[in-house]
Write an enzyme that holds these catalytic residues in place. Structure first.
Site, PDB file in Angstrom:
ATOM      1  N   GLY A 107     -12.001 -12.037  33.940  1.00 58.81           N
ATOM      2  CA  GLY A 107     -11.686 -12.440  32.779  1.00 58.81           C
ATOM      3  C   GLY A 107     -10.355 -12.362  32.523  1.00 58.81           C
ATOM      4  O   GLY A 107      -9.318 -11.939  33.255  1.00 58.81           O
ATOM      5  N   THR A 154      -8.729 -10.676  29.786  1.00 59.48           N
ATOM      6  CA  THR A 154      -8.268  -9.310  29.683  1.00 59.48           C
ATOM      7  C   THR A 154      -7.718  -8.518  30.864  1.00 59.48           C
ATOM      8  O   THR A 154      -6.710  -8.011  30.867  1.00 59.48           O
ATOM      9  CB  THR A 154      -9.095  -8.752  28.852  1.00 59.48           C
ATOM     10  OG1 THR A 154      -9.675  -9.409  27.921  1.00 59.48           O
ATOM     11  CG2 THR A 154      -8.561  -7.424  28.172  1.00 59.48           C
ATOM     12  N   ALA A 177     -15.182  -7.333  28.657  1.00 60.82           N
ATOM     13  CA  ALA A 177     -16.714  -7.465  28.165  1.00 60.82           C
ATOM     14  C   ALA A 177     -16.660  -8.576  27.144  1.00 60.82           C
ATOM     15  O   ALA A 177     -15.572  -8.672  26.487  1.00 60.82           O
ATOM     16  CB  ALA A 177     -17.313  -6.042  27.517  1.00 60.82           C
ATOM     17  N   ASP A 178     -17.803  -9.103  26.816  1.00 63.32           N
ATOM     18  CA  ASP A 178     -17.949 -10.191  25.849  1.00 63.32           C
ATOM     19  C   ASP A 178     -18.480  -9.574  24.534  1.00 63.32           C
ATOM     20  O   ASP A 178     -18.194 -10.203  23.405  1.00 63.32           O
ATOM     21  CB  ASP A 178     -18.906 -11.286  26.336  1.00 63.32           C
ATOM     22  CG  ASP A 178     -18.315 -11.755  27.728  1.00 63.32           C
ATOM     23  OD1 ASP A 178     -17.353 -12.229  27.648  1.00 63.32           O
ATOM     24  OD2 ASP A 178     -19.071 -11.718  28.718  1.00 63.32           O
ATOM     25  N   LYS A 198     -22.053  -9.079  29.240  1.00 60.68           N
ATOM     26  CA  LYS A 198     -20.945  -9.455  29.946  1.00 60.68           C
ATOM     27  C   LYS A 198     -21.411 -10.851  30.894  1.00 60.68           C
ATOM     28  O   LYS A 198     -22.735 -10.926  30.579  1.00 60.68           O
ATOM     29  CB  LYS A 198     -20.429  -8.533  30.989  1.00 60.68           C
ATOM     30  CG  LYS A 198     -19.714  -7.357  30.298  1.00 60.68           C
ATOM     31  CD  LYS A 198     -19.344  -6.205  31.407  1.00 60.68           C
ATOM     32  CE  LYS A 198     -18.933  -6.719  32.648  1.00 60.68           C
ATOM     33  NZ  LYS A 198     -17.755  -7.483  32.457  1.00 60.68           N
ATOM     34  N   GLY A 199     -20.559 -11.494  31.327  1.00 66.25           N
ATOM     35  CA  GLY A 199     -20.780 -12.595  31.887  1.00 66.25           C
ATOM     36  C   GLY A 199     -20.511 -14.069  31.257  1.00 66.25           C
ATOM     37  O   GLY A 199     -20.986 -15.050  31.982  1.00 66.25           O
ATOM     38  N   GLY A 219     -17.695 -15.335  31.930  1.00 66.09           N
ATOM     39  CA  GLY A 219     -16.910 -15.594  32.895  1.00 66.09           C
ATOM     40  C   GLY A 219     -17.775 -16.016  34.408  1.00 66.09           C
ATOM     41  O   GLY A 219     -17.230 -16.317  35.271  1.00 66.09           O
ATOM     42  N   GLU A 239     -20.115  -8.044  39.056  1.00 64.93           N
ATOM     43  CA  GLU A 239     -19.541  -7.082  38.065  1.00 64.93           C
ATOM     44  C   GLU A 239     -20.526  -5.785  37.812  1.00 64.93           C
ATOM     45  O   GLU A 239     -20.217  -4.635  37.827  1.00 64.93           O
ATOM     46  CB  GLU A 239     -19.277  -7.642  36.672  1.00 64.93           C
ATOM     47  CG  GLU A 239     -18.027  -8.445  36.699  1.00 64.93           C
ATOM     48  CD  GLU A 239     -17.854  -9.242  35.402  1.00 64.93           C
ATOM     49  OE1 GLU A 239     -16.703  -9.658  35.264  1.00 64.93           O
ATOM     50  OE2 GLU A 239     -18.698  -9.249  34.518  1.00 64.93           O
ATOM     51  N   LYS A 243     -14.546  -8.257  19.999  1.00 69.00           N
ATOM     52  CA  LYS A 243     -15.677  -8.097  20.703  1.00 69.00           C
ATOM     53  C   LYS A 243     -16.854  -7.112  20.378  1.00 69.00           C
ATOM     54  O   LYS A 243     -17.928  -6.793  20.929  1.00 69.00           O
ATOM     55  CB  LYS A 243     -15.474  -7.635  22.077  1.00 69.00           C
ATOM     56  CG  LYS A 243     -14.160  -8.539  22.928  1.00 69.00           C
ATOM     57  CD  LYS A 243     -14.805  -9.863  23.583  1.00 69.00           C
ATOM     58  CE  LYS A 243     -13.961 -10.813  24.342  1.00 69.00           C
ATOM     59  NZ  LYS A 243     -13.497 -10.318  25.382  1.00 69.00           N
TER      60      LYS A 243
HETATM   61  C1  A5P Z   1     -17.010 -12.122  33.267  1.00 67.75           C
HETATM   62  O1  A5P Z   1     -18.281 -12.481  33.854  1.00 67.75           O
HETATM   63  C2  A5P Z   1     -17.186 -11.266  31.881  1.00 67.75           C
HETATM   64  O2  A5P Z   1     -18.175 -10.255  32.288  1.00 67.75           O
HETATM   65  C3  A5P Z   1     -16.007 -11.021  31.629  1.00 67.75           C
HETATM   66  O3  A5P Z   1     -15.744  -9.487  31.994  1.00 67.75           O
HETATM   67  C4  A5P Z   1     -15.866 -11.308  30.263  1.00 67.75           C
HETATM   68  O4  A5P Z   1     -16.239 -12.591  29.974  1.00 67.75           O
HETATM   69  C5  A5P Z   1     -14.453 -10.984  29.495  1.00 67.75           C
HETATM   70  O5  A5P Z   1     -13.572 -12.173  29.899  1.00 67.75           O
HETATM   71  P1  A5P Z   1     -12.310 -12.152  28.837  1.00 67.75           P
HETATM   72  O6  A5P Z   1     -11.510 -11.056  28.805  1.00 67.75           O
HETATM   73  O7  A5P Z   1     -11.763 -13.443  29.116  1.00 67.75           O
HETATM   74  O8  A5P Z   1     -13.072 -12.235  27.167  1.00 67.75           O
END
Ligand code: A5P
Length: 230
Positions: free
Chosen positions: A30, A32, A87-88, A98-99, A101, A107, A125
């Site tokens: 991600g 972050t 995390a989302d 999550k997910g 990305g 993960e 978030k």
């Molecule tokens: C990836 O699959 C996700 O679980 C990421 O951890 C999540 O999308 C966080 O991404 P950002 O930091 O870009 O918001």
């Protein structure tokens, strides 16, 4: 740079203080976590730390290579000292979705293999209930996609097959699968929903991460706070 990028970076820098010499660290995915990987690379370079990273995606792998973080695998290290990830959506119990990305399966495996799970987010978030304005990503074997889609509707979900941005057709994950982003509305029992989804043959993994986060670093407009799982 907007405040969110500053907040993510500040939270990532705080979280990386957990990383000590000799640690084997799961590397999340991600935007972050990209700040955290850069910081780990800096500390390896300047403080000569010996760190091994286990990446959760091609994105994490390529960033680790870019920042000269030595890599290993779960085969060599089935037990990791810690995992750092984004995390989302995170609720008050530190349960998460999550997910977004697309890296949810690796993960979750890496998080399960880690003694300590450290999550880094900005405060947008945080949510009181999971699922509000946030679909649950579900990774599905392509062979089973239409069958699983019908089952997701039976579970009162509204599944949308994730479309690729710079390729025709669906996103294909690092594991060769599809992703449904499933709107369940407000989720009252995330663990139960996770189990129901995982019972469906063809579902590889879900983005519901229940009782997995140990500490969450939250970047906000006025600084970084930490939340610990009750
Ligand atoms: C990836 O699959 C996700 O679980 C990421 O951890 C999540 O999308 C966080 O991404 P950002 O930091 O870009 O918001």
């Amino acid at each position: 740079v907007n405040w969110q990028d500053d907040a993510k970076r500040a939270a990532a820098l705080s979280a990386v203080t957990h990383v000590k010499d000799g640690c084997i660290v799961g590397l999340g995915s991600g935007t972050t976590i990209a700040y955290a990987l850069k910081e780990i690379g800096r500390r390896i370079r300047e403080q000569h730390l010996k760190i091994l990273g286990v990446p959760t995606s091609y994105q994490a792998l390529l960033l680790a290579v870019k920042h000269h973080i030595p890599l290993s695998t779960l085969d060599e290290h089935p037990r990791l000292d810690m995992a750092l990830d984004g995390a989302d959506q995170v609720d008050g119990k530190l349960d998460m979705i999550k997910g977004m990305g697309g890296a949810l399966t690796r993960e979750k495996i890496v998080a399960s293999a880690s003694r300590l799970n450290i999550i880094i987010i900005d405060e947008t978030k945080l949510a009181s209930k999971l699922g509000v304005n946030q679909p649950v990503p579900v990774e599905v074997m392509p062979f089973a996609a239409s069958w699983v889609e019908a089952k997701l509707r039976k579970l009162s979900g509204k599944p949308v097959l994730r479309e690729a941005a710079r390729k025709l057709g669906p996103v294909v994950t690092d594991n060769g699968n599809f992703i449904f982003d499933v709107d369940f509305g407000s989720i009252t029992r995330p663990q139960e929903l996770n189990m129901q989804l995982k019972e469906l043959p063809g579902v590889i993994e879900t983005g519901l991460f229940v009782q997995m986060a140990d500490v969450v670093y939250v970047g906000g407009k006025t600084g970084v706070r930490t939340l610990k799982r009750p």
